[in-house]
Structures are given as structure tokens and as C-alpha cells.
Design an enzyme around this catalytic site. Structure first.
Site, PDB file in Angstrom:
ATOM      1  N   GLY A   1      37.020  51.045  48.344  1.00  0.00           N
ATOM      2  CA  GLY A   1      38.321  51.545  48.770  1.00  0.00           C
ATOM      3  C   GLY A   1      38.457  51.629  50.283  1.00  0.00           C
ATOM      4  O   GLY A   1      39.423  52.205  50.780  1.00  0.00           O
TER       5      GLY A   1
ATOM      6  N   ASP B   1      46.289  46.700  53.747  1.00  0.00           N
ATOM      7  CA  ASP B   1      44.906  46.500  54.193  1.00  0.00           C
ATOM      8  C   ASP B   1      44.798  45.438  55.284  1.00  0.00           C
ATOM      9  O   ASP B   1      44.103  45.616  56.281  1.00  0.00           O
ATOM     10  CB  ASP B   1      44.025  46.104  52.996  1.00  0.00           C
TER      11      ASP B   1
ATOM     12  N   GLY C   1      33.944  47.163  47.750  1.00  0.00           N
ATOM     13  CA  GLY C   1      34.505  47.725  46.528  1.00  0.00           C
ATOM     14  C   GLY C   1      34.572  49.239  46.548  1.00  0.00           C
ATOM     15  O   GLY C   1      34.524  49.874  45.496  1.00  0.00           O
TER      16      GLY C   1
ATOM     17  N   TYR D   1      45.352  48.201  38.253  1.00  0.00           N
ATOM     18  CA  TYR D   1      46.177  47.909  39.433  1.00  0.00           C
ATOM     19  C   TYR D   1      47.362  47.020  39.028  1.00  0.00           C
ATOM     20  O   TYR D   1      48.511  47.292  39.348  1.00  0.00           O
ATOM     21  CB  TYR D   1      45.322  47.202  40.494  1.00  0.00           C
TER      22      TYR D   1
HETATM   23  P1  ADP Z   1      37.495  46.829  48.826  1.00  0.00           P
HETATM   24  O1  ADP Z   1      38.443  45.945  49.538  1.00  0.00           O
HETATM   25  O2  ADP Z   1      38.034  48.197  48.591  1.00  0.00           O
HETATM   26  O3  ADP Z   1      36.153  46.901  49.473  1.00  0.00           O
HETATM   27  P2  ADP Z   1      37.811  44.814  46.794  1.00  0.00           P
HETATM   28  O4  ADP Z   1      37.439  44.785  45.357  1.00  0.00           O
HETATM   29  O5  ADP Z   1      39.219  44.603  47.168  1.00  0.00           O
HETATM   30  O6  ADP Z   1      37.262  46.214  47.359  1.00  0.00           O
HETATM   31  O7  ADP Z   1      36.964  43.738  47.577  1.00  0.00           O
HETATM   32  C1  ADP Z   1      35.557  43.669  47.419  1.00  0.00           C
HETATM   33  C2  ADP Z   1      35.114  42.217  47.276  1.00  0.00           C
HETATM   34  O8  ADP Z   1      35.288  41.522  48.539  1.00  0.00           O
HETATM   35  C3  ADP Z   1      33.648  42.076  46.976  1.00  0.00           C
HETATM   36  O9  ADP Z   1      33.401  42.193  45.583  1.00  0.00           O
HETATM   37  C4  ADP Z   1      33.353  40.674  47.495  1.00  0.00           C
HETATM   38  O10 ADP Z   1      33.805  39.698  46.575  1.00  0.00           O
HETATM   39  C5  ADP Z   1      34.243  40.593  48.728  1.00  0.00           C
HETATM   40  N1  ADP Z   1      33.505  40.962  49.948  1.00  0.00           N
HETATM   41  C6  ADP Z   1      33.816  41.956  50.799  1.00  0.00           C
HETATM   42  N2  ADP Z   1      32.937  42.025  51.822  1.00  0.00           N
HETATM   43  C7  ADP Z   1      32.030  41.052  51.622  1.00  0.00           C
HETATM   44  C8  ADP Z   1      30.850  40.597  52.321  1.00  0.00           C
HETATM   45  N3  ADP Z   1      30.438  41.172  53.436  1.00  0.00           N
HETATM   46  N4  ADP Z   1      30.186  39.540  51.804  1.00  0.00           N
HETATM   47  C9  ADP Z   1      30.596  38.937  50.680  1.00  0.00           C
HETATM   48  N5  ADP Z   1      31.682  39.318  49.976  1.00  0.00           N
HETATM   49  C10 ADP Z   1      32.398  40.352  50.426  1.00  0.00           C
HETATM   50 MG    MG Z   2      40.311  45.252  48.797  1.00  0.00          MG
END
Ligand code: ADP
Ligand code: MG
Length: 383
Positions: A120, A166, A118, A215
Site C-alpha cells: 500500500g 499513485d 504490495g 478493488y
Molecule cells: P503496491 O503498489 O501497493 O506496492 P501493487 O500490488 O500495486 O502494490 O504492486 C506490487 C507489484 O509491483 C509487485 O507484486 C511486483 O509485481 C511489482 N514491483 C514493485 N516493485 C518491484 C521491484 N522492485 N521489483 C520487481 N517488481 C516490483
Molecule cells: Mg500499486
């Protein structure tokens, strides 16, 4: 990671590991879903998934960031509904693979990631792409199909109307280079970055609640601009056309459109400047991009603006901007490598004094796109 897998699932027989990187976008923000241009680099920060067959037809998933092991019936993936949980990213990908006619195997999965969530830097696409490779188990798939499948998972199952950037850069990342993506043709070109610069991401450590709904609002506002201008996407509009059509648009919609069309232009000017090795021009374009996101697109926040403004006052810094969707997350700063130690110390000091949060700081070292990990020794330690 293999030991951790064995501890959780009792056996690591037949285990394979797949890696997919996060990214920093150097310039071209909120342009991907408008079918324009973006210039991301894939990072060394990445998501790793260990997978081994299970004997009971169950799909089990654990993330080291979560602790719990979630269990699903592999044969019934298509009937699952979203739970608004992290597992939606995994199940969303599994459903898209099943929809292509590939059966989902009974398997145990363990996720390790060095991409902050989360922030970016696109932990979500890193999770999707590594999951897809793991579930495909080495079955051949065109790289572009892989990226599109993961984008569909996020759009259709997670419910985020995201562009392709992405997932695309997670698949197509290159070491030592950025990748310019044309989000309409879905072609790309490798952009060699000049010598004598480095990129550093600084994490605000905040994610404002607004990020998801804003968004969606921006996607809708861009669609409104398209109808007013009579174009299919903002990719088809020039800055002059947007200004000429100003009277036909709500002032907010006008500013959104203005950001998108000027940002597309900035991506191409940044690539040209990079090719010429014109560092001041590159820095200037990054700052212009930030100001446009701050004032016209309105997706920045006090923490991001503070980091950009303070970065620009530090010796050796050439440019700085927010990166990713906004409302928190990271900035990316372009600077002289010799200035990096002072930059890190100084930016952390001023940010902490202002917001009482210690910012995480990451080197943005351009790395290769997703693939199978052959040498398990290269898997980083758990974070
Ligand atoms: P970003 O892609 O910028 O990191 P997003 O909100 O698009 O932010 O995605 C973040 C979400 O992806 C997290 O809240 C979770 O649900 C999921 N996520 C990402 N990496 C993991 C991980 N290693 N384990 C579990 N969930 C993950
Ligand atoms: Mg994302």
C-alpha cells in the site's frame, strides 16, 4: 548500485540512474478513480533504475528483489502480451512510450527499491515512473503526461483499473509537504503540514488474496451508484444527494457511495484543518476515514483495524487510518514526534503478540517527486 549493475551486465558505460518515490496517502482513499480528492505525500522510500545502452537491441531487466534477468526484443515491445509477472509493469510502460512514437532503445536495466512491495505504499507506481524516465532517457515530457502514461500502463497492460493518485504523487511529490490532487481537473495544490507532528506507516505484513478482485468490485459498485444517481462520477454527488437516492440503490452500493462522497469532504476538511494547525480535527478526520473504509467501503481487515485501534491508545498519537487499497498493507499514524520511539516499540510489541508477525515501520518523510539521480552516492544500499 553501479557496481551491482556492472557485475550483472559486464559494463556500466554510459549508465544513468532515475528515481521515483512511493507514497503514503494521508486521507482520500478510493476517491481517485471516482475523480475526487486525495492527499498523499511522496516518501523517501523509492525505486531506483540504472540504465545503460545495450549493443544488441535487447531490453534486459533485472530487479534486485528477483534475481533473474529477463530479456525482451526492444523492437518488438508492441507485440508482447502480459505475463501476469512483475515485468508487466516495465513492459506496460515501454509499450505506452512506444505508442507515443518514441522508439524503445536496446538497454540493460537494474531495479533497486526501498519501497516494500504490495504494502500500500505504491511500489508499482514507483516502478512505473522510474521505468518511464529511464526509457525516455531524459527526453522532455510534461509531468502530467508522465503520470498519465504510467497510469495507462497499469490499466492497459497490468490490468488494474487504478486511479491516478499513485503515479501522480510519484511525479509531483514535494519535500516538507503533502499534495492535494483534484483527480478530475488533475490540478494540485501543495499543503504545508503543521509543525509538531510526524507521520509513521506501520506494515501489517499481510496482503489478503481478495485485494485485486475486491478493488475491481469497488470500481464496479461505484459505477452502479453513478447510474442510480444519474451522475457521471461520484465526484458530482453530494452526501445529501446520495442519501436522497438511497431507495434507488442496493444497500451495499449505497454504503460504497456514502464512503466516497463523505471521504471527498473529509479531504477538504483535513486540508483546512491542516492550514489552521488544528491537530485534533486532523486526527479526528483520519479516524472517521478509517471507520468509513472499515464499515461502508469494507476494504479494511482485522490486522489494519487492530493497528488503528491500538495506535489510538498510545500517548502522543493524534490520528490513524489504513492507507492504500486495503486488505492488508499499511496504516498511517499522525503523532507528536517526541512520542515516536514509544509508539514504534509499543505498536510492534502488541502487533507481534496478536498476529505473530513483526511489523515493518517507516517514517513518512515528505520527499521530492521523480527525477534523474545526479549524485550516485545518494542511492541507498540494497534491501
Ligand atoms: P503496491 O503498489 O501497493 O506496492 P501493487 O500490488 O500495486 O502494490 O504492486 C506490487 C507489484 O509491483 C509487485 O507484486 C511486483 O509485481 C511489482 N514491483 C514493485 N516493485 C518491484 C521491484 N522492485 N521489483 C520487481 N517488481 C516490483
Ligand atoms: Mg500499486
Amino acid at each position: 548500485m553501479i557496481d551491482s549493475f556492472r557485475q550483472r551486465y559486464g559494463s556500466a558505460d554510459g549508465v544513468r540512474v532515475f528515481r521515483a518515490p512511493g507514497r503514503t496517502n494521508l486521507i482520500g482513499e478510493h476517491t481517485d478513480y471516482n475523480l475526487g480528492f486525495v492527499l498523499p505525500v511522496a516518501l523517501q522510500l523509492a525505486t531506483y533504475i540504472a540504465i545503460a545502452p545495450s549493443s544488441d537491441g535487447k531490453l534486459r531487466v533485472a530487479s534486485e528483489h528477483r534475481g533473474e534477468v529477463r530479456e525482451f526484443d526492444a523492437a518488438a515491445i508492441a507485440s508482447l502480451a502480459p505475463e501476469r509477472a512483475w515485468t508487466d509493469y516495465v513492459i506496460g510502460v515501454a509499450r505506452e512510450i512506444a505508442a507515443l512514437g518514441h522508439p524503445i532503445p536496446g538497454a540493460n536495466l537494474l531495479i533497486r527499491s526501498t519501497v516494500p512491495e504490495g504494502s500500500g505504499l505504491s511500489s508499482s507506481a514507483a516502478l512505473e515512473v522510474s521505468t518511464a524516465l529511464a526509457l525516455l532517457g531524459g527526453r522532455a515530457i510534461e509531468p502530467l503526461e508522465l503520470a498519465r502514461l504510467c497510469q495507462r500502463a497499469e490499466r492497459n497492460f497490468v490490468g488494474m483499473p487504478c486511479g491516478i493518485m499513485d503515479q501522480y504523487i510519484s511525479v509531483f511529490g514535494r519535500p516538507h509537504a503533502a499534495v492535494e490532487i483534484d483527480c478530475r481537473s488533475l490540478g494540485n495544490r501543495t499543503v504545508k503540514l503543521p509543525d509538531g507532528i510526524t507521520f509513521i506507516a506501520v506494515n501489517t505484513m499481510v496482503k489478503h488474496e481478495l485485494s485485486g478482485s475486491a478493488y475491481r468490485d469497488r470500481v464496479a459498485e461505484c459505477a452502479a451508484a453513478c447510474s442510480a444517481l444519474g451522475v457521471e462520477s461520484l465526484r458530482d454527488a453530494t452526501p445529501a444527494q446520495v442519501e436522497a437516492g438511497a431507495a434507488k440503490m442496493d444497500p451495499v452500493v449505497l454504503r460504497r457511495a456514502r464512503h466516497v462522497v463523505t471521504e471527498d469532504d473529509r479531504v477538504n476538511r483535513f486540508v483546512d484543518a491542516s492550514t489552521r494547525g488544528d491537530l485534533p480535527a486532523m486526527g479526528h478526520l483520519m479516524v472517521e476515514s478509517h471507520r468509513s473504509l472499515q464499515h461502508d467501503y469494507e476494504v479494511s481487515c482485522a490486522e489494519l483495524d487492530f493497528l488503528v485501534d491500538r495506535a489510538l491508545a498510545i500517548d502522543g498519537v493524534i490520528g490513524s487510518r489504513m492507507t492504500g487499497g486495503g486488505f492488508g498493507g499499511c496504516t498511517v499514524t499522525m503523532l507528536r514526534p517526541e512520542a515516536a520511539p514509544t509508539f514504534r516499540a509499543e505498536i510492534a510489541r502488541v502487533y507481534e503478540a496478536e498476529f505473530h508477525l513483526a511489523p515493518a515501520i517507516y517514517d513518512c518523510v515528505p520527499s521530492a517527486g521523480a527525477g534523474e539521480v545526479q549524485n550516485f552516492e545518494t542511492i541507498p544500499a540494497a534491501v
